[in-house]
Design a protein around this motif. Structure first.
Motif, PDB file in Angstrom:
ATOM      1  N   HIS A 188     -11.125   1.692   1.540  1.00 22.88           N
ATOM      2  CA  HIS A 188     -11.528   0.289   1.555  1.00 22.88           C
ATOM      3  C   HIS A 188     -13.014   0.132   1.207  1.00 22.88           C
ATOM      4  N   ASP A 245     -11.163  -0.280  -3.103  1.00 25.84           N
ATOM      5  CA  ASP A 245     -10.155  -1.331  -3.039  1.00 25.84           C
ATOM      6  C   ASP A 245     -10.698  -2.670  -3.520  1.00 25.84           C
ATOM      7  N   ASN A 257      -5.612   2.278  -5.160  1.00 17.96           N
ATOM      8  CA  ASN A 257      -5.805   1.373  -4.024  1.00 17.96           C
ATOM      9  C   ASN A 257      -6.591   0.120  -4.369  1.00 17.96           C
ATOM     10  N   HIS A 288      -7.115  -3.508  -5.200  1.00 20.74           N
ATOM     11  CA  HIS A 288      -6.304  -4.703  -5.010  1.00 20.74           C
ATOM     12  C   HIS A 288      -6.553  -5.693  -6.146  1.00 20.74           C
ATOM     13  N   GLU A 311      -6.370  -8.943  -6.172  1.00 21.53           N
ATOM     14  CA  GLU A 311      -7.113 -10.127  -5.762  1.00 21.53           C
ATOM     15  C   GLU A 311      -8.576  -9.813  -5.457  1.00 21.53           C
ATOM     16  N   ARG A 312      -8.935  -8.527  -5.413  1.00 16.22           N
ATOM     17  CA  ARG A 312     -10.320  -8.141  -5.149  1.00 16.22           C
ATOM     18  C   ARG A 312     -10.958  -7.503  -6.383  1.00 16.22           C
ATOM     19  N   GLN A 319      -1.364  -0.336 -10.256  1.00 11.64           N
ATOM     20  CA  GLN A 319      -0.302  -1.251  -9.885  1.00 11.64           C
ATOM     21  C   GLN A 319      -0.067  -2.269 -10.997  1.00 11.64           C
ATOM     22  N   LEU A 340      -2.199  -5.281 -10.647  1.00 14.17           N
ATOM     23  CA  LEU A 340      -3.577  -5.075 -11.077  1.00 14.17           C
ATOM     24  C   LEU A 340      -3.688  -5.200 -12.591  1.00 14.17           C
TER      25      LEU A 340
END
Length: 551
Positions: free
Chosen positions: A464, A486, A505, A507, A509-510, A527, A530
């Motif tokens: 994170h 992340d 990892n 994200h 939305e980030r 992903q 992503l």
């Protein structure tokens, strides 16, 4: 009363051309003409050249012209008889290829005949035809030499004028193919060989004797080929080539020692080295050195002595690349004592024993580094801070891939304090756990990934992590394998290449990309959401490639 039928129209004159041979007047069907090709009369007012002795007088008189009108040059390839079997006189001779590198003999009366040749029934200057053949590969030029004498002469001009040659030597061919071809290239100065057969002392001896003006030699080995060159073979070859300035050889696993002495050699690349019992390079004009050792090598190469001797034997060195798992702080300290103040590019990779103490030594000995590659080392954020303070006005490329002690703090420090930075690679440095990966990987900035054995002690990075990169000049950024990230924010207006391979990892939305000039994005192993976020944030009209294939 029915109208009378109209008389048949008169036969139309034949417009498809003559069905008789234009040389001797005989019917073309089943005919093989032995008459000579008519040539134009010399512009100097002299008489027409005499026919060859093997041609009959009747055929010569039939092909001759009257009056002052010059003859129409016929094409060198007679398509009229393409479907008929060739006579022994017209069959191309394979042994004629050996004459390609020799000047044509002939008197002054054949100057106009040598100046032009026929292609498709039209005269073409041989200089123009040679320029066309120059755009072909070596195989095409060799095939053209077997067409006719005119084509062979043009091919010979190509070989004689060749300055650079790239060849792929197949496994079934021997060294004789090089011995037959290279002597024709009298002006050859740059030679690139892709060897699919073994290389040994015979190959080097052939190159030494066939290329007297050679300045650049590059030999790359195929996977199924072996380089059997020894240190003695290499030393003998370099001593026989006083004009050689660039030497790049791959697959040097049998090279047991290096003892080179050359006043002209400026660039030396040796890859796939195993173990060197002796390393002496007395090359005063050498400016670039690259030594890549095999990753599984546990030999007895004394890198400390090698680094220490560089100052005396190669004082003008400004580019150095050493790849070895034997690199340590002691080797870097020896490089400092060598006093190579002119170094502008330094690459010491796979040295897991290199720490911040080595960075301090580099900072003291080098004053104007433009490229620094310490991938695979154990330096920390403190070492990155020393690099930023020492080279803020010169460093433009920084590569810190697979450095487990470097965190987001060090990366953000580099992008904030190096205003000229254009390329940064910190792949696999921000990794959650190296032990859980398939294996450490070094990735090229264009997204290519190659597996290497684990060299550094695994350090579990906290997950994170958030990475913020804001830079006005950065053009290429590689974060491949940084699974500890992340959240990513990139604000780089000049960025055109971004590598996010295996950022598992991260994200969607980030993720925030403010890069208007971004053209290439590598997202293999990420992903699907992503990838969709990348498409939404990047200008689709400017995006050239979105690489999604598995790395």
């Amino acid at each position: 009363m029915a109208s009378q039928p109209k008389p048949p129209p008169p036969p139309r004159p034949k417009t498809r051309g003559n069905y008789n041979c234009g040389r001797c007047g005989q019917p073309k069907k089943g005919h093989v003409c032995v008459a000579p090709v008519p040539v134009a009369a010399p512009s100097g007012g002299g008489g027409a050249p005499s026919p060859s002795p093997s041609t009959s007088s009747g055929a010569a008189s039939a092909s001759g012209g009257g009056g002052g009108e010059p003859h129409r040059l016929r094409r060198a390839l007679s398509f009229d008889e393409a479907g008929t079997p060739s006579s022994p006189e017209k069959k191309p001779k394979v042994e004629g290829d050996v004459e390609m590198g020799e000047p044509e003999e002939g008197g002054g009366e054949d100057d106009d005949d040598d100046a032009v040749m026929e292609v498709g029934g039209r005269p073409v200057p041989r200089e123009v035809m040679a320029e066309v053949l120059r755009r072909l590969g070596p195989r095409g030029v060799m095939a053209a030499a077997g067409v006719s004498r005119g084509w062979r002469d043009c091919a010979g001009r190509v070989w004689r004028a060749a300055d650079e040659l790239r060849l792929r030597v197949l496994a079934g061919s021997g060294a004789g193919i090089l011995a037959a071809l290279l002597p024709r290239c009298a002006a050859l100065s740059c030679l690139h060989l892709r060897m699919e057969r073994d290389v040994d002392a015979t190959t080097l001896a052939c190159l030494a004797s066939s290329c007297p003006s050679l300045k650049t030699l590059e030999i790359t080995m195929a996977a199924n080929a072996t380089n059997r060159m020894t240190g003695e073979d290499l030393n003998h070859f370099v001593s026989e080539k006083p004009s050689l300035s660039v030497l790049k050889i791959g697959g040097c696993s049998n090279l047991d020692f290096i003892n080179l002495c050359s006043s002209s050699l400026s660039v030396l690349w040796l890859s796939d080295l195993c173990s060197l019992s002796k390393s002496v390079m007395n090359c005063l004009n050498m400016s670039e050195l690259s030594l890549c050792f095999e990753q599984q090598s546990n030999g007895c190469t004394d890198l400390v002595s090698l680094m220490d001797a560089m100052g005396r034997t190669c004082p003008n060195l400004n580019k150095m690349h050493i790849s070895s798992n034997q690199l340590s702080n002691e080797a870097v300290f020896a490089l400092e004592s060598a006093n190579l103040r002119g170094l502008c590019m330094l690459s010491l990779i796979l040295g897991s024993k290199i720490t911040d103490a080595a960075v301090a030594s580099i900072v003291r000995s080098c004053t104007s580094l433009e490229l620094l590659d310490l991938s695979g080392s154990s330096i920390s954020d403190n070492g990155v801070g020393m690099i930023c303070k020492a080279f803020p006005q010169t460093l433009s490329r920084l590569l810190l891939a697979l450095c487990p002690n470097v965190t987001t703090r060090g990366i953000q420090l580099a992008t904030a304090q190096l205003p000229l930075l254009q390329l940064m690679d910190c792949g696999m440095s921000l990794c959650t756990n190296l032990n859980n990966e398939k294996g450490p990987m070094f990735g090229d900035i264009n997204g290519g990934i190659r597996i290497i054995r684990k060299l550094c002690a695994a350090k579990k990075q906290p997950i994170h992590q958030k990475l913020i990169i804001k830079h006005s000049n950065l053009k290429k950024l590689s974060l491949w394998g940084c699974s500890a990230i992340d959240a990513l924010y990139v604000n780089c207006p000049e960025l055109n290449d971004l590598n996010l391979n295996s950022c598992t990892n991260l994200h969607p939305e980030r993720l925030l990309l403010q890069c208007p000039n971004l053209k290439n994005v590598h997202a293999a192993g990420c992903q699907d959401m992503l990838i969709g976020a990348i498409r939404n944030q990047v200008n689709v009209n400017q995006l050239n490639h979105l690489f999604l294939a598995s790395g």
